[in-house]
Design a protein around this motif. Sequence first.
Motif: not given
Length: 118
Positions: A41-50, A68-74, A87-93
């Motif tokens: 919630r603070v850094t914006g870093e995104v990961g996924a599991c299945q 790429d682009g999924a690491g820490k943000q401001d 049918k969409e596998s993506a999500v919005f950050r």
Amino acid sequence: MRTRRLLPLVLCLVPLPALAGQFNFVAAPQKDLNRIYRVDRVTGEVGACQYGVKEDNTGVTLCFPAGDGAGKQDPGDYILIASNHEKESAVFRVDQRTGSMSVCYVWKEQVICTPPGR
């Protein structure tokens, strides 16, 4: 005895972010995909599991690290939002402070996100 009376007052002084979870989770909207995304919630870093199945028919958790682009943000107040597109596998950050958004998805064993836009 006096300490017990003060405890509720002390708990009221604890800042709310300290009580909130550090991560936000959301399932991919794709109906036949058992993937869960996670954002810090603070850094914006995104990961996924299945869930996955090994050759011996036992279950395994497959996780995809930030790429790429999924690491820490401001620093911000990030959440994940799934679209209603089944049918969409993506999500919005989404950074709730600035309104900026990125699209994040799994690509070649890692999560990648588009550059933030508004």
